[in-house]
Design a protein around this motif. Structure first.
Motif, mmCIF file in Angstrom:
data_model
loop_
_atom_site.group_PDB
_atom_site.id
_atom_site.type_symbol
_atom_site.label_atom_id
_atom_site.label_comp_id
_atom_site.label_asym_id
_atom_site.label_seq_id
_atom_site.Cartn_x
_atom_site.Cartn_y
_atom_site.Cartn_z
ATOM 1 N N TYR A 24 32.271 34.481 33.853
ATOM 2 C CA TYR A 24 33.075 35.665 33.611
ATOM 3 C C TYR A 24 33.490 35.642 32.029
ATOM 4 O O TYR A 24 33.550 34.682 31.448
ATOM 5 N N ASP A 25 33.584 36.868 31.499
ATOM 6 C CA ASP A 25 33.666 36.989 30.088
ATOM 7 C C ASP A 25 35.039 38.015 29.875
ATOM 8 O O ASP A 25 34.904 39.238 30.197
ATOM 9 N N PRO A 26 36.015 37.103 29.506
ATOM 10 C CA PRO A 26 37.359 38.084 29.388
ATOM 11 C C PRO A 26 37.183 39.216 28.375
ATOM 12 O O PRO A 26 38.010 40.180 28.326
ATOM 13 N N PRO A 83 34.573 42.034 30.978
ATOM 14 C CA PRO A 83 34.597 41.691 32.211
ATOM 15 C C PRO A 83 33.603 42.659 33.128
ATOM 16 O O PRO A 83 33.263 42.271 34.258
ATOM 17 N N VAL A 93 43.628 32.547 36.909
ATOM 18 C CA VAL A 93 43.220 34.085 36.993
ATOM 19 C C VAL A 93 43.935 35.166 37.697
ATOM 20 O O VAL A 93 44.796 34.844 38.498
ATOM 21 N N GLU A 131 36.685 29.175 40.282
ATOM 22 C CA GLU A 131 37.459 30.480 39.739
ATOM 23 C C GLU A 131 36.528 31.696 40.252
ATOM 24 O O GLU A 131 36.923 33.047 40.199
ATOM 25 N N HIS A 132 35.340 31.504 40.473
ATOM 26 C CA HIS A 132 34.418 32.918 41.071
ATOM 27 C C HIS A 132 35.072 33.386 42.095
ATOM 28 O O HIS A 132 35.207 34.628 42.235
ATOM 29 N N HIS A 183 37.474 36.188 41.091
ATOM 30 C CA HIS A 183 37.000 37.246 40.415
ATOM 31 C C HIS A 183 36.304 38.165 41.407
ATOM 32 O O HIS A 183 35.803 39.285 40.838
ATOM 33 N N PRO A 209 31.318 39.734 34.983
ATOM 34 C CA PRO A 209 32.304 39.869 36.015
ATOM 35 C C PRO A 209 32.769 38.526 36.610
ATOM 36 O O PRO A 209 33.583 38.303 37.383
ATOM 37 N N GLY A 210 32.036 37.563 36.294
ATOM 38 C CA GLY A 210 32.172 36.288 37.188
ATOM 39 C C GLY A 210 31.794 36.266 38.341
ATOM 40 O O GLY A 210 32.546 35.788 39.715
ATOM 41 N N GLN A 211 30.867 36.999 38.923
ATOM 42 C CA GLN A 211 30.308 37.385 40.252
ATOM 43 C C GLN A 211 28.890 37.170 40.545
ATOM 44 O O GLN A 211 28.194 36.684 39.251
#
Length: 473
Positions: A195-197, A200, A278, A249-250, A253, A204-206
């Protein structure tokens, strides 16, 4: 679009020789069994397992499909996938657990498949999407058309093979060292984009859909991530979180629905919540007055294949348990009331006239051009609904048999039925038979295939996440 290769997700649209038997336990409270229905479920399981046996080659791999319309012995297709192989593994464990085969036969069959898997070519610790089921060679030409096949490492297909291997290792202690060696290099972070705030969409944290590994480095990634939560790729997410190769945390997201204002099937309602640091959009759809978390396309297997193994309704009764129940009810009402077919259950399957496509209920999927039922009922969808609607599912399956001859005692239920013209598919598919086998095992011996997913990292890492899930339904 073939969902087994590219299930476009919301993120992209937005930008052992003995049987180890677990203690009998149910993922959800089980109603009193009707003896006649239970006997019928056992009969259906035995026929389904005969199809798995017929699908499995001498080499030990479960092929993609067979044509069961003739009177002779059906010939398995040339192609197989990691998902098909996983289906064969867990179906064999289920057959032993239900007394259809002996423990020694289970060991023999599992050993043969594990030996075949050990010989399969891999890249980056994962298996390619298509192999020749007869000898395990990587397919570079599609057998049925001669079209070229570019070898691909699929996230979701690898998840189902790893699932099958974990079940086999639990059931057959003699195979655990060999299976452990196979799984040692299966690091799910290979597919993960952190994830990159600040961006995103790019970060995306995916999980990516997969890679073509014929390029330098990690290979060429797909142009999409699996962004939707309530779809079958979440099995890969759970596996990675459980073994520590993906951060917890994934899970947060992933999209319950796409965000308000994004193009999707309906404008969602819901609330934002901050969970484990999150900010999560806990969105939902409403269908026929019923709030639920949609899948990507509106099909049954997207929602209900994973809980065959991971006890989501038990660990998250007010969120996952509730949306699963409402999802099944929505499928039933679409078939019986909204469309007026007289039958229900819609999921990707063989086209009765030939070919393959996605079927579903468009209104409960996020994709604007979603999956449609088109009058094609898929029996495996009813089996998936057994935990939520046992009486209705058995009645629906009886009707498909009575009215269309969708079942035979040799190989179980055919893959699909067009209830408008009465056409029944000539095929059974390993994936759909594998889901039927797992669903019947969960009904007949609750927990039989779930034991590997109730301990270790599933208990310590995945279960706490599901306990925090609140869904706005």
């Amino acid at each position: 679009m073939n969902r087994r290769r590219f299930l476009t997700a919301a993120g992209t649209a937005a930008a052992a020789g003995c049987v180890t038997v677990p203690a009998a336990r149910a993922a959800t409270p089980v109603p009193a069994r009707d003896a006649q229905d239970t006997a019928l479920l056992r009969t259906w399981f035995a026929a389904t397992y005969r199809s798995i046996t017929a699908l499995t080659t001498d080499f030990g791999l479960t092929a993609d499909k067979i044509d069961v319309s003739g009177t002779g012995t059906p010939v398995p297709s040339v192609q197989t996938s990691p998902t098909n192989i996983g289906c064969g593994l867990w179906s064999t464990v289920a057959a032993a657990g239900l007394g259809v085969i002996s423990g020694s036969t289970m060991h023999e069959r599992l050993s043969r498949t594990v030996a075949a898997v050990e010989r399969l070519e891999r890249a980056h610790g994962f298996w390619f999407n298509w192999y020749d089921a007869r000898d395990g060679s990587v397919l570079t030409t599609w057998p049925e058309s001669g079209d070229p096949v570019r070898p691909f490492l699929s996230t979701v297909d690898n998840a189902w093979l790893v699932t099958g291997l974990r079940i086999a290792a639990h059931a057959d202690p003699a195979l655990r060292p060999r299976i452990g060696a196979l799984l040692a290099d299966a690091d799910w972070s290979y597919y993960y984009t952190p994830y990159d705030p600040a961006d995103p969409v790019a970060g995306p944290g995916q999980l990516l859909g997969g890679y073509w590994p014929d390029k330098p480095g990690k290979g060429e990634p797909t142009g999409h991530h699996y962004g939707a939560l309530n779809t079958e790729p979440r099995m890969a997410s759970y596996l990675g979180i459980a073994d520590g190769s993906l951060p917890g945390e994934h899970y947060w997201h992933l999209f319950r629905t796409m965000l308000p204002g994004m193009g999707q099937e309906q404008e969602p309602e819901g609330v934002y919540a901050t969970i484990d640091g999150v900010r999560v959009w806990e969105g939902h759809y409403t269908y026929r007055g019923r709030k639920l978390v949609p899948t990507w396309g509106g099909s049954m297997f997207e929602a209900l294949m994973v809980p065959l193994f991971v006890p989501e309704p038990e660990w998250s009764p007010r969120s996952w348990g509730t949306t699963h129940l409402r999802y099944v009810r929505s499928q039933i009402e679409h078939g019986l009331d909204e469309a007026g077919y007289g039958y229900w259950g819609f999921s990707p399957a063989s086209i009765p006239e030939g070919g393959y496509r996605e079927y579903g209920v468009d209104a409960i999927g996020m994709q604007e051009d979603g999956y449609y039922s088109l009058g094609v009922v898929t029996p495996h969808a009813s089996f998936l609904a057994l935990p939520q609607a046992r009486t209705e599912a058995v009645a629906n399956l009886r009707a498909l048999d009575r009215d269309f001859g969708a079942y035979d005692d040799r190989y179980g239920f055919r893959d699909s039925v067009d209830v408008g013209n009465g056409r029944v598919s000539d095929f059974v598919l390993a994936l759909d038979q594998g889901m039927i086998a797992a669903a019947l095992a969960q009904q007949l011996r609750p927990g039989l295939l779930q034991a590997p997913f109730r301990s270790g990292g599933f208990r310590t890492r995945v279960r706490p996440l599901l306990a925090k899930e609140r869904f706005s339904i």
